[in-house]
Design a protein around this motif. Structure first.
Motif, PDB file in Angstrom:
ATOM      1  N   PRO A 191     -49.543  -7.873  33.645  1.00  0.00           N
ATOM      2  CA  PRO A 191     -49.651  -8.200  32.228  1.00  0.00           C
ATOM      3  C   PRO A 191     -49.292  -9.661  32.013  1.00  0.00           C
ATOM      4  O   PRO A 191     -48.545 -10.249  32.783  1.00  0.00           O
ATOM      5  CB  PRO A 191     -48.618  -7.285  31.572  1.00  0.00           C
ATOM      6  N   SER A 192     -49.849 -10.250  30.999  1.00  0.00           N
ATOM      7  CA  SER A 192     -49.503 -11.611  30.642  1.00  0.00           C
ATOM      8  C   SER A 192     -48.345 -11.536  29.650  1.00  0.00           C
ATOM      9  O   SER A 192     -48.501 -11.023  28.546  1.00  0.00           O
ATOM     10  CB  SER A 192     -50.708 -12.308  30.016  1.00  0.00           C
ATOM     11  N   ILE A 193     -47.194 -12.025  30.060  1.00  0.00           N
ATOM     12  CA  ILE A 193     -46.010 -12.011  29.207  1.00  0.00           C
ATOM     13  C   ILE A 193     -46.027 -13.291  28.381  1.00  0.00           C
ATOM     14  O   ILE A 193     -45.980 -14.392  28.927  1.00  0.00           O
ATOM     15  CB  ILE A 193     -44.723 -11.919  30.056  1.00  0.00           C
ATOM     16  N   ARG A 194     -46.105 -13.125  27.072  1.00  0.00           N
ATOM     17  CA  ARG A 194     -46.191 -14.264  26.153  1.00  0.00           C
ATOM     18  C   ARG A 194     -44.785 -14.807  25.887  1.00  0.00           C
ATOM     19  O   ARG A 194     -43.924 -14.070  25.435  1.00  0.00           O
ATOM     20  CB  ARG A 194     -46.876 -13.828  24.867  1.00  0.00           C
ATOM     21  N   VAL A 195     -44.581 -16.106  26.176  1.00  0.00           N
ATOM     22  CA  VAL A 195     -43.251 -16.711  26.141  1.00  0.00           C
ATOM     23  C   VAL A 195     -43.204 -17.884  25.158  1.00  0.00           C
ATOM     24  O   VAL A 195     -44.092 -18.739  25.152  1.00  0.00           O
ATOM     25  CB  VAL A 195     -42.840 -17.210  27.551  1.00  0.00           C
ATOM     26  N   LEU A 196     -42.154 -17.907  24.352  1.00  0.00           N
ATOM     27  CA  LEU A 196     -41.833 -19.018  23.463  1.00  0.00           C
ATOM     28  C   LEU A 196     -40.552 -19.655  23.976  1.00  0.00           C
ATOM     29  O   LEU A 196     -39.595 -18.942  24.303  1.00  0.00           O
ATOM     30  CB  LEU A 196     -41.633 -18.520  22.036  1.00  0.00           C
ATOM     31  N   ILE A 197     -40.510 -20.983  24.044  1.00  0.00           N
ATOM     32  CA  ILE A 197     -39.332 -21.710  24.499  1.00  0.00           C
ATOM     33  C   ILE A 197     -38.765 -22.493  23.328  1.00  0.00           C
ATOM     34  O   ILE A 197     -39.492 -23.228  22.650  1.00  0.00           O
ATOM     35  CB  ILE A 197     -39.683 -22.674  25.652  1.00  0.00           C
ATOM     36  N   ALA A 198     -37.463 -22.358  23.098  1.00  0.00           N
ATOM     37  CA  ALA A 198     -36.785 -23.088  22.027  1.00  0.00           C
ATOM     38  C   ALA A 198     -35.541 -23.765  22.582  1.00  0.00           C
ATOM     39  O   ALA A 198     -34.579 -23.100  22.963  1.00  0.00           O
ATOM     40  CB  ALA A 198     -36.416 -22.146  20.889  1.00  0.00           C
ATOM     41  N   ASP A 199     -35.584 -25.088  22.644  1.00  0.00           N
ATOM     42  CA  ASP A 199     -34.456 -25.878  23.122  1.00  0.00           C
ATOM     43  C   ASP A 199     -34.579 -27.265  22.506  1.00  0.00           C
ATOM     44  O   ASP A 199     -35.681 -27.808  22.426  1.00  0.00           O
ATOM     45  CB  ASP A 199     -34.478 -25.978  24.654  1.00  0.00           C
ATOM     46  N   ASP A 200     -33.467 -27.832  22.067  1.00  0.00           N
ATOM     47  CA  ASP A 200     -33.527 -29.129  21.404  1.00  0.00           C
ATOM     48  C   ASP A 200     -33.658 -30.304  22.363  1.00  0.00           C
ATOM     49  O   ASP A 200     -33.971 -31.413  21.937  1.00  0.00           O
ATOM     50  CB  ASP A 200     -32.321 -29.332  20.478  1.00  0.00           C
ATOM     51  N   HIS A 201     -33.485 -30.100  23.645  1.00  0.00           N
ATOM     52  CA  HIS A 201     -33.626 -31.180  24.620  1.00  0.00           C
ATOM     53  C   HIS A 201     -35.055 -31.203  25.173  1.00  0.00           C
ATOM     54  O   HIS A 201     -35.500 -30.220  25.782  1.00  0.00           O
ATOM     55  CB  HIS A 201     -32.622 -31.014  25.753  1.00  0.00           C
ATOM     56  N   ALA A 202     -35.739 -32.319  24.957  1.00  0.00           N
ATOM     57  CA  ALA A 202     -37.141 -32.453  25.375  1.00  0.00           C
ATOM     58  C   ALA A 202     -37.309 -32.223  26.874  1.00  0.00           C
ATOM     59  O   ALA A 202     -38.273 -31.576  27.297  1.00  0.00           O
ATOM     60  CB  ALA A 202     -37.681 -33.827  24.981  1.00  0.00           C
ATOM     61  N   LEU A 203     -36.395 -32.733  27.674  1.00  0.00           N
ATOM     62  CA  LEU A 203     -36.503 -32.577  29.119  1.00  0.00           C
ATOM     63  C   LEU A 203     -36.391 -31.108  29.526  1.00  0.00           C
ATOM     64  O   LEU A 203     -37.149 -30.633  30.379  1.00  0.00           O
ATOM     65  CB  LEU A 203     -35.428 -33.411  29.819  1.00  0.00           C
ATOM     66  N   VAL A 204     -35.486 -30.388  28.906  1.00  0.00           N
ATOM     67  CA  VAL A 204     -35.326 -28.959  29.201  1.00  0.00           C
ATOM     68  C   VAL A 204     -36.570 -28.192  28.753  1.00  0.00           C
ATOM     69  O   VAL A 204     -37.104 -27.368  29.503  1.00  0.00           O
ATOM     70  CB  VAL A 204     -34.056 -28.388  28.533  1.00  0.00           C
ATOM     71  N   ARG A 205     -37.037 -28.472  27.533  1.00  0.00           N
ATOM     72  CA  ARG A 205     -38.258 -27.804  27.025  1.00  0.00           C
ATOM     73  C   ARG A 205     -39.429 -28.042  27.964  1.00  0.00           C
ATOM     74  O   ARG A 205     -40.166 -27.130  28.318  1.00  0.00           O
ATOM     75  CB  ARG A 205     -38.629 -28.334  25.635  1.00  0.00           C
ATOM     76  N   SER A 206     -39.605 -29.287  28.358  1.00  0.00           N
ATOM     77  CA  SER A 206     -40.722 -29.650  29.230  1.00  0.00           C
ATOM     78  C   SER A 206     -40.616 -28.955  30.589  1.00  0.00           C
ATOM     79  O   SER A 206     -41.604 -28.423  31.109  1.00  0.00           O
ATOM     80  CB  SER A 206     -40.744 -31.170  29.406  1.00  0.00           C
ATOM     81  N   GLY A 207     -39.417 -28.955  31.157  1.00  0.00           N
ATOM     82  CA  GLY A 207     -39.228 -28.303  32.452  1.00  0.00           C
ATOM     83  C   GLY A 207     -39.460 -26.805  32.385  1.00  0.00           C
ATOM     84  O   GLY A 207     -40.106 -26.222  33.265  1.00  0.00           O
ATOM     85  N   LEU A 208     -38.947 -26.177  31.333  1.00  0.00           N
ATOM     86  CA  LEU A 208     -39.165 -24.734  31.169  1.00  0.00           C
ATOM     87  C   LEU A 208     -40.647 -24.435  30.927  1.00  0.00           C
ATOM     88  O   LEU A 208     -41.177 -23.453  31.455  1.00  0.00           O
ATOM     89  CB  LEU A 208     -38.323 -24.196  30.013  1.00  0.00           C
ATOM     90  N   ALA A 209     -41.307 -25.271  30.135  1.00  0.00           N
ATOM     91  CA  ALA A 209     -42.737 -25.067  29.875  1.00  0.00           C
ATOM     92  C   ALA A 209     -43.528 -25.140  31.176  1.00  0.00           C
ATOM     93  O   ALA A 209     -44.402 -24.310  31.438  1.00  0.00           O
ATOM     94  CB  ALA A 209     -43.245 -26.100  28.870  1.00  0.00           C
ATOM     95  N   ARG A 210     -43.214 -26.127  31.990  1.00  0.00           N
ATOM     96  CA  ARG A 210     -43.903 -26.279  33.267  1.00  0.00           C
ATOM     97  C   ARG A 210     -43.635 -25.076  34.168  1.00  0.00           C
ATOM     98  O   ARG A 210     -44.533 -24.579  34.846  1.00  0.00           O
ATOM     99  CB  ARG A 210     -43.439 -27.570  33.935  1.00  0.00           C
ATOM    100  N   LEU A 211     -42.402 -24.603  34.169  1.00  0.00           N
ATOM    101  CA  LEU A 211     -42.024 -23.438  34.967  1.00  0.00           C
ATOM    102  C   LEU A 211     -42.822 -22.204  34.532  1.00  0.00           C
ATOM    103  O   LEU A 211     -43.388 -21.484  35.358  1.00  0.00           O
ATOM    104  CB  LEU A 211     -40.522 -23.193  34.817  1.00  0.00           C
TER     105      LEU A 211
END
Length: 152
Positions: free
Chosen positions: A14-34
């Motif tokens: 199944p495709s698990i739909r994920v939303l990422i919420a973090d105020d640090h751009a570097l963390v958001r970007s890294g999690l998004a890439r992951l």
């Protein structure tokens, strides 16, 4: 049979739909890439503050929200509480640097399902997302030790 077990027998994850919420751009970007690099996960949005996180949870209806607790506009605990009401389908996995008992208790009281610390490995975060989606309650060991006495 769970959704994941059913998918395993059909050969399609199944495709698990994920939303990422973090105020640090570097963390958001890294999690998004992951998340984008995992074949069974789909990134449906990112948010830099709690208000936007709630808005995206309502509009996108993600399966899992990876939520930081320290954010501008609306802190993560308050955002989690709003998401439980406005996007009840979404399961919330905290990813935070805070391990203080009062913060952890407040987060679980607001309706989060799991709680990982930011020193978690990338694999632990991906496994945490999958476990949260499957109905589990993933926790970093330090968080588990904090919660154990409260669950007795």
């Amino acid at each position: 049979m769970s959704v994941l077990e059913g998918a395993a027998t059909s050969g399609v994850l199944p495709s698990i739909r994920v939303l990422i919420a973090d105020d640090h751009a570097l963390v958001r970007s890294g999690l998004a890439r992951l998340v984008k690099g995992a074949p069974d996960l789909e990134l449906v949005g990112t948010a830099a503050d709690g208000v936007r996180a709630v808005d995206l949870a309502v509009s996108e209806q993600p399966d899992v929200v990876v939520l930081d607790l320290s954010m501008p506009g609306l802190d993560g605990v308050s955002a989690a509480g709003e998401m439980r009401v406005k996007a009840p389908h979404s399961r919330i996995l905290v990813l935070s640097s805070y391990s203080q008992e009062s913060v952890v208790i407040a987060a679980f009281a607001a309706g989060v399902r799991g709680y990982l610390l930011k020193d978690a490995t990338p694999r632990a975060v991906l496994d945490g997302i999958r476990d949260t989606y499957a109905g589990g309650a993933p926790m970093s060991e330090r968080i588990r030790r904090t919660m154990e006495p409260l669950q007795q």
